[in-house]
Scaffold this active site. Structure first.
Site, mmCIF file in Angstrom:
data_model
loop_
_atom_site.group_PDB
_atom_site.id
_atom_site.type_symbol
_atom_site.label_atom_id
_atom_site.label_comp_id
_atom_site.label_asym_id
_atom_site.label_seq_id
_atom_site.Cartn_x
_atom_site.Cartn_y
_atom_site.Cartn_z
ATOM 1 N N ASP A 34 -20.822 13.277 -65.653
ATOM 2 C CA ASP A 34 -19.482 13.743 -65.285
ATOM 3 C C ASP A 34 -19.565 14.859 -64.255
ATOM 4 O O ASP A 34 -18.719 14.954 -63.374
ATOM 5 C CB ASP A 34 -18.738 14.238 -66.529
ATOM 6 C CG ASP A 34 -18.280 13.076 -67.407
ATOM 7 O OD1 ASP A 34 -18.547 11.908 -67.032
ATOM 8 O OD2 ASP A 34 -17.667 13.338 -68.457
ATOM 9 N N ALA A 35 -20.594 15.696 -64.376
ATOM 10 C CA ALA A 35 -20.728 16.811 -63.422
ATOM 11 C C ALA A 35 -20.975 16.282 -62.006
ATOM 12 O O ALA A 35 -20.411 16.798 -61.035
ATOM 13 C CB ALA A 35 -21.856 17.727 -63.866
ATOM 14 N N SER A 83 -3.095 13.456 -65.396
ATOM 15 C CA SER A 83 -4.442 13.971 -65.625
ATOM 16 C C SER A 83 -4.325 15.495 -65.750
ATOM 17 O O SER A 83 -3.263 16.006 -66.114
ATOM 18 C CB SER A 83 -5.327 13.562 -64.452
ATOM 19 O OG SER A 83 -6.628 14.009 -64.682
ATOM 20 N N LYS A 117 -10.573 20.506 -75.308
ATOM 21 C CA LYS A 117 -10.476 19.297 -74.482
ATOM 22 C C LYS A 117 -11.489 18.295 -75.028
ATOM 23 O O LYS A 117 -12.671 18.368 -74.730
ATOM 24 C CB LYS A 117 -10.752 19.618 -73.012
ATOM 25 C CG LYS A 117 -10.507 18.415 -72.120
ATOM 26 C CD LYS A 117 -10.505 18.812 -70.662
ATOM 27 C CE LYS A 117 -10.191 17.629 -69.774
ATOM 28 N NZ LYS A 117 -11.059 16.485 -69.970
HETATM 29 P P1 NAD Z 1 -9.922 14.859 -67.246
HETATM 30 O O1 NAD Z 1 -10.765 14.271 -68.321
HETATM 31 O O2 NAD Z 1 -10.545 15.900 -66.424
HETATM 32 O O3 NAD Z 1 -8.577 15.476 -67.915
HETATM 33 C C1 NAD Z 1 -7.414 14.792 -68.332
HETATM 34 C C2 NAD Z 1 -7.533 14.168 -69.691
HETATM 35 O O4 NAD Z 1 -7.941 15.105 -70.662
HETATM 36 C C3 NAD Z 1 -6.238 13.670 -70.285
HETATM 37 O O5 NAD Z 1 -5.782 12.499 -69.711
HETATM 38 C C4 NAD Z 1 -6.635 13.499 -71.728
HETATM 39 O O6 NAD Z 1 -7.236 12.242 -71.922
HETATM 40 C C5 NAD Z 1 -7.714 14.544 -71.914
HETATM 41 N N1 NAD Z 1 -7.422 15.595 -72.907
HETATM 42 C C6 NAD Z 1 -8.290 15.943 -73.917
HETATM 43 N N2 NAD Z 1 -7.769 16.906 -74.670
HETATM 44 C C7 NAD Z 1 -6.550 17.201 -74.159
HETATM 45 C C8 NAD Z 1 -5.518 18.125 -74.516
HETATM 46 N N3 NAD Z 1 -5.659 18.964 -75.549
HETATM 47 N N4 NAD Z 1 -4.391 18.146 -73.772
HETATM 48 C C9 NAD Z 1 -4.236 17.326 -72.697
HETATM 49 N N5 NAD Z 1 -5.180 16.431 -72.303
HETATM 50 C C10 NAD Z 1 -6.323 16.366 -73.022
HETATM 51 O O7 NAD Z 1 -9.348 13.818 -66.294
HETATM 52 P P2 NAD Z 1 -9.414 12.243 -66.321
HETATM 53 O O8 NAD Z 1 -8.520 11.858 -65.204
HETATM 54 O O9 NAD Z 1 -9.194 11.696 -67.678
HETATM 55 O O10 NAD Z 1 -10.903 11.871 -65.984
HETATM 56 C C11 NAD Z 1 -11.585 12.411 -64.980
HETATM 57 C C12 NAD Z 1 -12.896 12.894 -65.547
HETATM 58 O O11 NAD Z 1 -13.603 11.781 -66.085
HETATM 59 C C13 NAD Z 1 -13.739 13.476 -64.458
HETATM 60 O O12 NAD Z 1 -13.562 14.853 -64.369
HETATM 61 C C14 NAD Z 1 -15.140 13.071 -64.885
HETATM 62 O O13 NAD Z 1 -15.692 14.148 -65.619
HETATM 63 C C15 NAD Z 1 -14.945 11.865 -65.737
HETATM 64 N N6 NAD Z 1 -15.351 10.640 -65.007
HETATM 65 C C16 NAD Z 1 -16.680 10.389 -64.943
HETATM 66 C C17 NAD Z 1 -17.134 9.275 -64.274
HETATM 67 C C18 NAD Z 1 -18.606 8.997 -64.247
HETATM 68 O O14 NAD Z 1 -19.007 8.017 -63.601
HETATM 69 N N7 NAD Z 1 -19.416 9.788 -64.906
HETATM 70 C C19 NAD Z 1 -16.233 8.407 -63.640
HETATM 71 C C20 NAD Z 1 -14.876 8.692 -63.721
HETATM 72 C C21 NAD Z 1 -14.444 9.813 -64.403
#
Ligand code: NAD
Length: 336
Positions: A34-35, A83, A117
């Site tokens: 993720d980083a 997000s 989170k």
């Molecule tokens: P995000 O995970 O940074 O944040 C949004 C999500 O946090 C919300 O949709 C919800 O699911 C979650 N969440 C958990 N606790 C919560 C709370 N208390 N209140 C509100 N939301 C909460 O964003 P994202 O759009 O879900 O995903 C992007 C992240 O996923 C990236 O930052 C990355 O770290 C990861 N990612 C990794 C890859 C990879 O190939 N490794 C690919 C895509 C995304």
């Protein structure tokens, strides 16, 4: 950077991020951390912010998650599932608070709700007259997948709402949002089980939860140790909710699991202290968390702040620093 080099870099970043999104959200099989993903996204955001003429509506910066697959029915969310913007250090958190105060007025009193989170996947649950009717994934934020049959098997999700306190009304209709996740110990046990029967194992608890929820056969989902935390509501009828803190208490009252580590603070210094304490607890948590979420408590203030792109301005995710790959150097003692 020369213009042509810049265009090339932007295109390369977009292609990489599209591929990573596909592996992560559709295949549940990421091949970068993720980083690393966050670093690519940050670079692309920076280049697009400094060269707005190169922005494009189909850039990965402009969307939430992934498009739906054809496996499940489609569900249009009555209110977009967003997000969260990211903060990577305390300076980013201060900058977020300053933006909030600039928009609301410098003297506006603020209260904050701070929540873990949890690293799982966002889902939406619709109840009418207290009965579970529909459950969907976030998908691209506008349209998700109908995974109702699979969500019915998740033990923590109430199928009928009830209240602990006589004064709490059951809503006419409510959309509850939260995270489906797996505890770390359950994830490890599941991987062991999969490996011993020669099946493919999951890269991490988040992908394990996502893969388990998106099974064609709900009987398989029922055998997976999925859990649920509620943290937000979408459209609600029949009850008035005016703050995040009140909403969390209400959700708990209706029978939803709500994280016990959520806190409300009036003072930003206390928010920062709690974040530091939370960071220190990272390795002792029973689930994978990738940070902490800070939300402005008051819903009227939230509405005034609104949304920018795919991120609400009234909330921010303070991400844990990337885990360092540790190399152990063997100390050799030589007796002379
Ligand atoms: P995000 O995970 O940074 O944040 C949004 C999500 O946090 C919300 O949709 C919800 O699911 C979650 N969440 C958990 N606790 C919560 C709370 N208390 N209140 C509100 N939301 C909460 O964003 P994202 O759009 O879900 O995903 C992007 C992240 O996923 C990236 O930052 C990355 O770290 C990861 N990612 C990794 C890859 C990879 O190939 N490794 C690919 C895509 C995304």
């Amino acid at each position: 950077m020369a213009e042509s080099e810049l265009v090339q870099r932007i295109e390369r970043l977009r292609a990489l991020l599209r591929e990573h999104n596909y592996r992560y959200y559709v295949l549940d099989d990421p091949n970068v951390s993720d980083a690393e993903y966050d670093a690519l996204m940050r670079e692309l955001r920076h280049l697009e912010a400094t060269h707005p003429e190169l922005c494009s509506p189909d850039s990965p910066t402009q969307r939430v998650g992934a498009p739906v697959t054809s496996q499940f029915g489609k569900v249009r969310h009555p209110q977009a599932m967003l997000s969260l913007g990211n903060a990577f250090d305390e300076a980013d958190l201060h900058a977020w608070r300053e933006r909030v105060l600039k928009l609301l007025g410098a003297d506006t009193p603020l209260a904050y709700v701070v929540e873990p989170k949890i690293d799982g996947l966002a889902i939406s649950l619709t109840y009418r007259a207290g009965r579970f009717e529909l459950g969907a994934t976030r998908g691209d934020g506008e349209v998700g997948e109908d995974v109702s049959a699979n969500l019915r098997t998740v033990r923590g999700i109430p199928l009928l709402l009830r209240t602990e306190t006589p004064d709490t009304p059951i809503p006419t209709s409510i959309e509850v949002r939260g995270e489906v996740y797996m505890r770390s110990a359950d994830f490890e046990a599941l991987n062991k089980r999969l490996a011993s029967s020669g099946e493919k194992i999951f890269a991490n608890a988040r992908n394990s939860a996502a893969g388990s929820l998106r099974q064609k056969d709900p009987a398989i989902t029922a055998n997976r140790p999925l859990r649920f935390f509620a943290y937000q509501v979408g459209p609600v009828e029949g009850v008035e909710l005016t703050s995040q803190w009140q909403t969390l208490a209400y959700l708990r009252d209706l029978g939803f699991p709500v994280n016990r580590d959520a806190r409300r603070f009036d003072d930003f210094a206390a928010v920062l202290d709690y974040c530091r304490a939370w960071m220190a607890r990272r390795d002792s948590l029973e689930f994978e968390a990738d940070g902490i979420v800070i939300k402005i408590d008051d819903f009227a203030q939230q509405r005034e702040l609104g949304v920018v792109g795919r991120d609400p301005r009234w909330a921010i995710a303070f991400k844990f620093p990337a885990r360092e790959a540790t190399t152990r150097l063997q100390a050799i003692t030589v007796n002379v």
